[in-house]
Design a protein around this motif. Structure first.
Motif, mmCIF file in Angstrom:
data_model
loop_
_atom_site.group_PDB
_atom_site.id
_atom_site.type_symbol
_atom_site.label_atom_id
_atom_site.label_comp_id
_atom_site.label_asym_id
_atom_site.label_seq_id
_atom_site.Cartn_x
_atom_site.Cartn_y
_atom_site.Cartn_z
ATOM 1 N N SER A 47 -14.454 109.572 -5.996
ATOM 2 C CA SER A 47 -15.360 110.495 -6.686
ATOM 3 C C SER A 47 -15.866 109.882 -7.985
ATOM 4 O O SER A 47 -16.969 110.194 -8.437
ATOM 5 N N GLU A 48 -15.069 109.012 -8.575
ATOM 6 C CA GLU A 48 -15.445 108.389 -9.840
ATOM 7 C C GLU A 48 -16.070 107.008 -9.642
ATOM 8 O O GLU A 48 -16.327 106.294 -10.618
ATOM 9 N N GLY A 49 -16.308 106.637 -8.383
ATOM 10 C CA GLY A 49 -16.973 105.371 -8.117
ATOM 11 C C GLY A 49 -16.101 104.151 -8.306
ATOM 12 O O GLY A 49 -16.615 103.045 -8.480
ATOM 13 N N LEU A 50 -14.786 104.320 -8.240
ATOM 14 C CA LEU A 50 -13.873 103.210 -8.521
ATOM 15 C C LEU A 50 -13.589 102.391 -7.262
ATOM 16 O O LEU A 50 -12.444 102.200 -6.863
ATOM 17 N N PHE A 51 -14.629 101.889 -6.646
ATOM 18 C CA PHE A 51 -14.487 101.058 -5.453
ATOM 19 C C PHE A 51 -14.082 99.647 -5.868
ATOM 20 O O PHE A 51 -14.763 99.003 -6.658
ATOM 21 N N GLY A 52 -12.965 99.183 -5.316
ATOM 22 C CA GLY A 52 -12.365 97.930 -5.731
ATOM 23 C C GLY A 52 -11.098 98.119 -6.521
ATOM 24 O O GLY A 52 -10.364 97.151 -6.788
ATOM 25 N N TYR A 53 -10.791 99.353 -6.887
ATOM 26 C CA TYR A 53 -9.597 99.663 -7.679
ATOM 27 C C TYR A 53 -8.350 99.685 -6.803
ATOM 28 O O TYR A 53 -7.299 99.152 -7.172
ATOM 29 N N PHE A 54 -8.423 100.309 -5.621
ATOM 30 C CA PHE A 54 -7.227 100.544 -4.810
ATOM 31 C C PHE A 54 -6.396 99.288 -4.547
ATOM 32 O O PHE A 54 -5.166 99.321 -4.667
ATOM 33 N N PRO A 55 -6.987 98.148 -4.175
ATOM 34 C CA PRO A 55 -6.133 96.996 -3.860
ATOM 35 C C PRO A 55 -5.309 96.507 -5.040
ATOM 36 O O PRO A 55 -4.281 95.854 -4.849
ATOM 37 N N THR A 56 -5.734 96.832 -6.270
ATOM 38 C CA THR A 56 -4.966 96.371 -7.428
ATOM 39 C C THR A 56 -3.609 97.064 -7.516
ATOM 40 O O THR A 56 -2.710 96.556 -8.186
ATOM 41 N N TYR A 57 -3.445 98.208 -6.861
ATOM 42 C CA TYR A 57 -2.134 98.847 -6.850
ATOM 43 C C TYR A 57 -1.114 97.963 -6.129
ATOM 44 O O TYR A 57 0.007 97.758 -6.614
ATOM 45 N N THR A 58 -1.474 97.466 -4.966
ATOM 46 C CA THR A 58 -0.553 96.594 -4.243
ATOM 47 C C THR A 58 -0.430 95.246 -4.931
ATOM 48 O O THR A 58 0.669 94.672 -5.005
ATOM 49 N N LEU A 59 -1.531 94.732 -5.458
ATOM 50 C CA LEU A 59 -1.447 93.483 -6.213
ATOM 51 C C LEU A 59 -0.488 93.649 -7.387
ATOM 52 O O LEU A 59 0.315 92.752 -7.695
ATOM 53 N N GLY A 60 -0.536 94.808 -8.052
ATOM 54 C CA GLY A 60 0.389 95.088 -9.148
ATOM 55 C C GLY A 60 1.832 95.099 -8.690
ATOM 56 O O GLY A 60 2.733 94.636 -9.405
ATOM 57 N N ASN A 61 2.087 95.626 -7.497
ATOM 58 C CA ASN A 61 3.444 95.594 -6.952
ATOM 59 C C ASN A 61 3.907 94.160 -6.715
ATOM 60 O O ASN A 61 5.072 93.819 -6.965
ATOM 61 N N VAL A 62 3.018 93.332 -6.206
ATOM 62 C CA VAL A 62 3.354 91.922 -5.993
ATOM 63 C C VAL A 62 3.677 91.257 -7.326
ATOM 64 O O VAL A 62 4.690 90.548 -7.462
ATOM 65 N N TYR A 63 2.824 91.473 -8.324
ATOM 66 C CA TYR A 63 3.088 90.923 -9.653
ATOM 67 C C TYR A 63 4.419 91.430 -10.207
ATOM 68 O O TYR A 63 5.187 90.668 -10.817
ATOM 69 N N ALA A 64 4.693 92.726 -10.031
ATOM 70 C CA ALA A 64 5.937 93.300 -10.546
ATOM 71 C C ALA A 64 7.150 92.646 -9.906
ATOM 72 O O ALA A 64 8.174 92.426 -10.570
ATOM 73 N N GLY A 65 7.057 92.358 -8.600
ATOM 74 C CA GLY A 65 8.162 91.673 -7.939
ATOM 75 C C GLY A 65 8.437 90.318 -8.560
ATOM 76 O O GLY A 65 9.601 89.937 -8.778
ATOM 77 N N CYS A 66 7.382 89.594 -8.869
ATOM 78 C CA CYS A 66 7.532 88.282 -9.503
ATOM 79 C C CYS A 66 8.121 88.415 -10.904
ATOM 80 O O CYS A 66 9.020 87.656 -11.302
ATOM 81 N N LEU A 67 7.628 89.381 -11.666
ATOM 82 C CA LEU A 67 8.106 89.577 -13.029
ATOM 83 C C LEU A 67 9.565 89.985 -13.049
ATOM 84 O O LEU A 67 10.344 89.525 -13.901
ATOM 85 N N MET A 68 9.978 90.857 -12.128
ATOM 86 C CA MET A 68 11.368 91.305 -12.115
ATOM 87 C C MET A 68 12.310 90.157 -11.789
ATOM 88 O O MET A 68 13.404 90.052 -12.357
ATOM 89 N N GLN A 69 11.900 89.287 -10.909
ATOM 90 C CA GLN A 69 12.713 88.116 -10.588
ATOM 91 C C GLN A 69 12.927 87.255 -11.837
ATOM 92 O O GLN A 69 14.048 86.801 -12.118
ATOM 93 N N ALA A 70 11.859 87.052 -12.612
ATOM 94 C CA ALA A 70 11.953 86.249 -13.834
ATOM 95 C C ALA A 70 12.743 86.979 -14.915
ATOM 96 O O ALA A 70 13.552 86.366 -15.624
ATOM 97 N N LEU A 71 12.529 88.284 -15.044
ATOM 98 C CA LEU A 71 13.246 89.071 -16.056
ATOM 99 C C LEU A 71 14.748 89.027 -15.802
ATOM 100 O O LEU A 71 15.549 88.826 -16.736
ATOM 101 N N ALA A 72 15.158 89.229 -14.545
ATOM 102 C CA ALA A 72 16.580 89.223 -14.212
ATOM 103 C C ALA A 72 17.200 87.854 -14.484
ATOM 104 O O ALA A 72 18.378 87.747 -14.866
ATOM 105 N N ARG A 73 16.425 86.800 -14.290
ATOM 106 C CA ARG A 73 16.912 85.453 -14.570
ATOM 107 C C ARG A 73 17.105 85.244 -16.073
ATOM 108 O O ARG A 73 18.102 84.659 -16.516
#
Length: 491
Positions: A399-425
């Motif tokens: 409704s707000e014209g945010l086409f292209g936004y949705f895939p960044t949610y999963t991309l953010g999850n991928v990034y978070a997985g990488c960050l958590m691995q580094a944080l725990a280390r």
């Protein structure tokens, strides 16, 4: 001198952009119901002014006069953003930019009405108008390239649909297999009872502070769809409550605090400049998702949260902290993306990614959207959508014209997985801190490695640097999910 003049001009443009964002926050939270048409005109007018400033010949003259090689690293980063934004803005006709802003306000209202009435037909004409406008925007920005890729740059600079499709294709098989294995096992016992909504809001504000959200520069309100808005010294979040589901409120709050903490954590020297905001929505989502999931749903933190919940609500209907942890992380059938567990969440995103690409490409028309959504949902999840608010009307984005936004949610999850691995280390005792409700070490690590940089680096570079130079990929996320849910479900 030209650089200083350009940055002074840019500061005013950024300030006006923040004002426009505040109009959107007001519309979602406290605007009178009868003010919608006027608000649409106001937002269209501000958008027209912003577009005029961003395409001004003065900006072009300054850009032509500035030799980027004479600037320091911060100045060069500022110029990278300004040059990219100017190139995009000058491709977009001013009347189209204003019409998109005006239609966005009207379409949002129509979506809210249609969602409340469970009436897709009420929304479709306005959505069709928005899709037409975004197709036109994508075509103008792409200059004979892919329109969806062009729209995607507003949310994840440098990303392409083909690259995301390859990453998502690698995610899907292991996610589907993990989902199936978990759902074959008995589900953990959930919470029981009703949970006072005022008490939920009090606890959500306490959690926001626990995660480092500065309430002197922010506030927590309620909205239909939780969101974060603003940057610098005015960063606001919203959440929502349901009497039978306190996790909806609490974890929506933690998620939005992740976004807000990113904005509040950016180096103050970058305020009201192109570097003074999150560099991309994928990086933004990495912060909200790691706050919500890897930190907020961890066994260590849920042990502490269990006690706070008992203090607020009394008996929760689960035996102990282990039962509470399992309840927080239960997989169960559901329709709503924002309420989905970590395993199934990305399957909701992939559905939307594919549908919106087809809408922009013209392979799918708006009149066929509901049928396409329902068919894809049945195929992916194995049960039928029961009502539109659980289907194609559940999200505000289109409704707000945010086409292209949705895939960044999963991309953010991928990034978070990488960050958590580094944080725990880097912080091997992170769980001991969380068990005491002390999040300063983990949020401090994220602020130092990611948040303070704002837009200084390109999106993937931010994550790679935070992870010690390792390029982000889907492996750490999948390994984390399989280990966590394998233990919970005894796989």
């Amino acid at each position: 001198m030209s650089f200083d003049d350009l940055m002074a001009y840019e500061r005013q443009t950024q300030a006006l952009s923040q004002v426009a964002g505040r109009l959107g926050w007001d519309q979602e939270t406290v605007m009178p119901r009868g003010a919608g048409d006027q608000r649409a005109e106001e937002m269209g007018a501000v958008a027209a002014i912003l577009h005029e400033r961003r395409t001004s010949g003065r900006v072009g003259d300054w850009l032509a006069a500035i030799d980027d090689s004479t600037l320091d690293a911060v100045g060069q980063a500022q110029m990278r953003h300004i040059r990219r934004d100017y190139a995009r803005a000058t491709r977009l006709p001013g009347d189209l930019a204003a019409e998109i802003a005006r239609t966005r306000s009207l379409a949002h209202q129509r979506w809210a009405e249609a969602r409340a009435r469970e009436d897709v037909a009420h929304f479709l004409p306005m959505l069709a108008r928005m899709v037409d406008l975004k197709r036109a925007e994508g075509a103008a920005l792409a200059e004979n390239g892919d329109a969806y890729d062009a729209l995607l740059q507003d949310y994840e600079p440098g990303a392409t649909a083909a690259g995301l499709e390859a990453m998502f294709g690698a995610l899907r098989p292991r996610l589907v297999a993990l989902r199936a294995a978990c759902l074959e096992r008995p589900a953990p016992k959930g919470l029981s009872g009703t949970f006072d909504e005022a008490a939920q809001m009090r606890l959500s504000r306490m959690l926001a502070k626990t995660f480092g959200y500065d309430m002197a520069r922010g506030r927590v309100d309620k909205a239909v769809h939780p969101f974060s808005s603003g940057s610098g010294d005015d960063v606001r979040i919203t959440t929502r409550t349901a009497a039978d589901d306190p996790f909806n409120c609490l974890y929506s709050t933690i998620h939005e605090v992740g976004h807000a903490s990113y904005e509040q954590g950016i180096d103050a020297a970058y305020r009201l400049t192109p570097l003074g905001q999150g560099v991309s929505m994928g990086v933004h989502e990495s912060q909200s998702r790691i706050y919500e999931n890897q930190i907020g749903r961890s066994r260590a933190f849920t042990g502490w949260l269990h006690e706070r919940m008992r203090e607020a609500f009394g008996d929760l209907g689960v035996a102990d902290a282990d039962g509470f942890y399992a309840a927080v992380n239960t997989l169960k059938p559901g329709y709503i993306r924002t309420e989905a567990d970590e395993v199934q969440y990305n399957l909701h995103v992939l559905l939307r990614f594919d549908l919106e690409r087809d809408l922009i490409a013209g392979r799918l028309e708006v009149d066929d959207l509901e049928e396409a959504w329902n068919a894809r949902f049945l195929a992916d999840f194995g049960y039928a959508v029961d009502k539109p608010s659980n289907g194609c009307l559940q999200d505000v984005h289109w409704s707000e014209g945010l086409f292209g936004y949705f895939p960044t949610y999963t991309l953010g999850n991928v990034y978070a997985g990488c960050l958590m691995q580094a944080l725990a280390r880097d912080l091997p005792d992170w769980e001991a801190h969380l068990a005491k409700g002390d999040l300063t070490a983990v949020t401090g690590w994220l602020r130092a490695r990611v948040q303070q940089h704002g837009g200084l680096f390109e999106p993937r570079a931010v994550i790679a640097q935070a992870c010690g130079g390792t390029e982000p990929d889907e492996g750490p996320l999948l390994d984390y999910l399989e280990a966590k849910f394998g233990a919970i479900y005894g796989l």
